[in-house]
Write an enzyme that holds these catalytic residues in place. Structure first.
Site, PDB file in Angstrom:
ATOM      1  N   LYS A   1     -23.648  62.308  31.138  1.00 28.34           N
ATOM      2  CA  LYS A   1     -23.243  63.144  30.004  1.00 28.34           C
ATOM      3  C   LYS A   1     -23.923  62.693  28.708  1.00 28.34           C
ATOM      4  O   LYS A   1     -24.254  63.524  27.848  1.00 28.34           O
ATOM      5  CB  LYS A   1     -21.720  63.124  29.850  1.00 28.34           C
TER       6      LYS A   1
ATOM      7  N   ASN B   1     -22.232  74.094  32.621  1.00 25.80           N
ATOM      8  CA  ASN B   1     -20.913  73.483  32.644  1.00 25.80           C
ATOM      9  C   ASN B   1     -20.637  72.599  33.855  1.00 25.80           C
ATOM     10  O   ASN B   1     -19.662  71.867  33.863  1.00 25.80           O
ATOM     11  CB  ASN B   1     -19.845  74.590  32.578  1.00 25.80           C
TER      12      ASN B   1
ATOM     13  N   ALA C   1     -22.898  58.107  31.740  1.00 24.08           N
ATOM     14  CA  ALA C   1     -24.330  57.991  31.466  1.00 24.08           C
ATOM     15  C   ALA C   1     -25.024  59.339  31.583  1.00 24.08           C
ATOM     16  O   ALA C   1     -25.901  59.684  30.777  1.00 24.08           O
ATOM     17  CB  ALA C   1     -24.963  56.987  32.426  1.00 24.08           C
TER      18      ALA C   1
ATOM     19  N   TYR D   1     -20.902  59.043  35.504  1.00 22.27           N
ATOM     20  CA  TYR D   1     -20.553  60.283  34.809  1.00 22.27           C
ATOM     21  C   TYR D   1     -20.851  60.167  33.319  1.00 22.27           C
ATOM     22  O   TYR D   1     -21.485  61.045  32.716  1.00 22.27           O
ATOM     23  CB  TYR D   1     -19.070  60.572  35.037  1.00 22.27           C
TER      24      TYR D   1
ATOM     25  N   SER E   1     -19.302  65.544  27.525  1.00 25.35           N
ATOM     26  CA  SER E   1     -17.977  64.932  27.590  1.00 25.35           C
ATOM     27  C   SER E   1     -17.883  63.850  26.533  1.00 25.35           C
ATOM     28  O   SER E   1     -18.897  63.252  26.141  1.00 25.35           O
ATOM     29  CB  SER E   1     -17.752  64.314  28.973  1.00 25.35           C
TER      30      SER E   1
ATOM     31  N   ILE F   1      -9.084  67.157  29.061  1.00 26.35           N
ATOM     32  CA  ILE F   1      -8.633  68.546  29.174  1.00 26.35           C
ATOM     33  C   ILE F   1      -7.785  68.680  30.433  1.00 26.35           C
ATOM     34  O   ILE F   1      -8.226  68.312  31.533  1.00 26.35           O
ATOM     35  CB  ILE F   1      -9.827  69.520  29.247  1.00 26.35           C
TER      36      ILE F   1
END
Length: 251
Positions: free
Chosen positions: A156, A91, A154, A152, A139, A185
């Protein structure tokens, strides 16, 4: 019908806050033993106490998930504390939202390589499980162009691709691998909670793109992870599941 994960031994890498904390609490509340790790000892200890309060066997250890050595040290300790590993939830995020070298390094080291390294370290234990499962948290930014967070997004996207590769490589060992891709979220202290205060224009624009009129809750992500890790998902592998309330759909 309650999803049954009683007796499962679960490791949540990045489990002290937000989505990771909610995932750990959901498992503990439904009868699993849980180990969590994170860098900051304060929130980690608070989360551990919450897990214990639910009656779960709980283990927590500090771990810099950008470090191969620290991951390699943490996973065996978690397995020893739980008596094995049935479920690994990857996570962690490095919050590398820019396009500078530091953001790329953070995103690749934590968002992507921590998944690879933790999975590799946990594999000998998952192979001994009767129902081994890996759930990677990606994500929605990994499914679509991410102008505001290129590093971020790329990283994910790479996690999404790697999840399907894991599933193909591990299916013969009866280990399932799936991915959850959350939308926006919101929770206290989280990214969108801060942006509501610091960048209300961006917050309002993003909220307007949520057809249900609100952002998601960490518990809603946790419920999907719980399902994917349970016997109810025994024939589910290589899947990428968006938890986004229809975010981005044409309206």
């Amino acid at each position: 019908m309650q999803i049954d994960v009683r007796g499962k031994r679960v490791v949540v890498a990045g489990g002290s806050k937000g989505i990771g904390r909610s995932i750990a609490l959901r498992f503990a509340a439904t009868g699993a033993s849980v180990s969590i790790c994170a860098r900051s000892p304060g929130p980690l200890e608070e989360a551990r106490k919450e897990l214990e309060a639910l009656g779960a066997t709980a283990h927590a250890a500090t771990c810099d998930l950008s470090s191969d050595a620290e991951i390699a040290a943490y996973i065996p300790k978690a397995a020893a504390a739980l008596g094995g590993i049935d479920v690994l939830v990857n996570n962690a995020t490095g919050y590398g939202y820019g396009d500078d070298e530091a953001s790329w390094e953070q995103s690749l080291d934590v968002d992507l390589l921590a998944v690879v390294r933790a999975s590799r370290a946990a594999l000998p234990y998952l192979e001994k499980s009767a129902d081994g499962s890996i759930v990677n948290i990606a994500s929605g930014s990994g499914l679509n162009p991410s102008v505001r967070a290129p590093a971020y997004g790329a990283a994910k996207a790479a996690v999404i691709h790697y999840t399907r590769t894991q599933a193909a490589a591990l299916v013969g060992k009866r280990i399932r691998a799936n991915c959850v891709a959350p939308g926006s979220i919101e929770f206290p202290g989280g990214v969108w909670d801060r942006r509501k205060r610091d960048d209300p224009t961006l917050y309002a624009k993003t909220l307007a793109n949520c057809p249900m009129g609100r952002m998601g809750r960490p518990e809603e992500v946790a419920d999907v992870v719980l399902f994917l890790s349970s016997p109810m998902a025994s024939w589910v592998t290589a899947q990428i599941i968006g938890v986004n309330g229809g975010q981005g759909l044409p309206r």
